[in-house]
Design an enzyme around this catalytic site. Structure first.
Site, short mmCIF file in Angstrom:
data_model
loop_
_atom_site.label_atom_id
_atom_site.label_comp_id
_atom_site.label_asym_id
_atom_site.label_seq_id
_atom_site.Cartn_x
_atom_site.Cartn_y
_atom_site.Cartn_z
N ASP A 212 20.87 -30.68 39.80
CA ASP A 212 21.65 -30.05 38.64
C ASP A 212 21.47 -29.97 37.48
OD1 ASP A 212 24.03 -28.01 39.73
OD2 ASP A 212 24.68 -29.34 38.02
N ARG A 213 22.51 -30.19 36.87
CA ARG A 213 22.23 -30.14 35.00
C ARG A 213 21.01 -31.26 34.73
NH1 ARG A 213 23.25 -26.02 33.65
NH2 ARG A 213 24.33 -27.06 31.60
N HIS B 267 30.73 -19.44 36.58
CA HIS B 267 31.10 -21.14 35.80
C HIS B 267 29.80 -20.22 34.84
CE1 HIS B 267 27.72 -22.39 38.85
NE2 HIS B 267 27.29 -23.53 37.95
N HIS C 232 24.59 -28.34 48.28
CA HIS C 232 24.64 -28.92 46.93
C HIS C 232 24.11 -29.95 46.78
CE1 HIS C 232 23.42 -28.43 42.61
NE2 HIS C 232 24.62 -28.69 42.47
#
Length: 292
Positions: A107-108, A152, A272
């Site tokens: 992810d990030r 988001h 996820h």
């Protein structure tokens, strides 16, 4: 009490520009750095890190702005650029005595790993990416009603003030919604771990928003410059993701192949939070990557 990865030693190490990162280190052997995603901390790697530590030195930091790492105020667009966050990771590894290492991000953290691979090709030997597309491509594939899945991203791209206030006023509900809806196996994030993620994220609203805001600004500029220059990864790359291509209407493997000629692209049935939902699958993929 803050949760930790059993058997790992903790320290605070300097990243770029005097930012100090909370770093867990375990095992011995060739170095592998693991970078966490949103809305989590380094703890998301607790299963994978312990398994990899049987054969590798595993370095697991909290990204700047997250967990127990420093959260500097965003005095400029560079503060939370993925370039700055990647420089943190390279600095931490160097302090531990490693000038070269394999890098895996979720992810990030995967976006930070992406930037590290481009900015530090002499340092990153193998690159693993979990469940993202590059920032530049992400904005291009989010179109129409399907873009609602990334609401988001648009919220936190707004100018400073409003998103921070909105999220801070309902932090547990906001961050908890992602933990609840993005996991196919909610039991993979037990109550005490979920509480730790909510506590850490609720105390880092401003820096988390700044991280996302950078991905609607400076990160896109830097990715575009590399894309225009024809930059590609010269190292083996493994991408593991849910079937976002089918859901959003694009060829995910083709998107990644433009950046990574030596690509192993895999789809997973896990949700996820795959490092927690399917740790054995992720460990196997990382080991396959390191063998290339």
């Amino acid at each position: 009490m803050t949760l930790t990865i059993p058997g790992f030693a903790y320290s605070r190490l300097p990243g770029a520009h005097d930012v100090r990162l909370n770093v867990a280190v375990g095992g011995s052997g060739s170095p592998v750095v693991l970078l966490h995603g949103f809305p989590e901390t380094h703890l998301m790697w607790r299963h994978v890190a312990r398994k990899l530590a049987a054969d590798h030195t595993v370095i697991v930091p909290d990204l700047r702005g997250y967990g127990a790492s420093d959260k500097p105020p965003a005095t400029g667009e560079d503060t939370y650029s993925k370039r700055a966050m990647a420089a943190d990771v390279v600095s931490v590894a160097s302090r531990l005595g490693y000038e070269k290492f394999a890098l895996v991000g979720h992810d990030r953290g995967a976006l930070v790993a992406f930037r590290a691979g481009l900015d530090h090709p002499e340092t990153v030997t193998h690159l693993g990416i979990l469940d993202v597309v590059p920032t530049l491509d992400m904005w291009n594939v989010l179109q129409g009603r399907s873009a609602a899945v990334g609401y988001h991203l648009f919220l936190m791209a707004q100018p400073a003030g409003l998103p921070e206030t909105m999220i801070a006023n309902s932090a547990d509900a906001f961050f908890g919604s992602f933990l609840d809806t993005w996991a196919k196996d909610p039991a993979a994030i037990p109550d005490e771990v979920r509480a730790e993620y909510l506590r850490a994220s609720g105390g880092a609203v401003d820096s988390i928003v700044a991280d996302y805001r950078a991905s609607a600004g400076i990160d896109v500029v830097q990715d575009q410059a590399d894309f225009d220059a024809g930059s590609q990864f010269a190292v083996p790359v493994t991408v593991i993701q849910q079937d976002w291509g089918a859901q959003l209407g694009y060829d995910a493997a083709q998107v990644w192949r433009a950046w990574a000629p030596d690509l192993d692209h895999r789809l997973t049935r896990a949700g996820h939070f795959m490092a927690e939902e399917a740790p054995d699958e992720i460990v196997a993929a990382i080991e396959d990557l390191l063998a290339r």
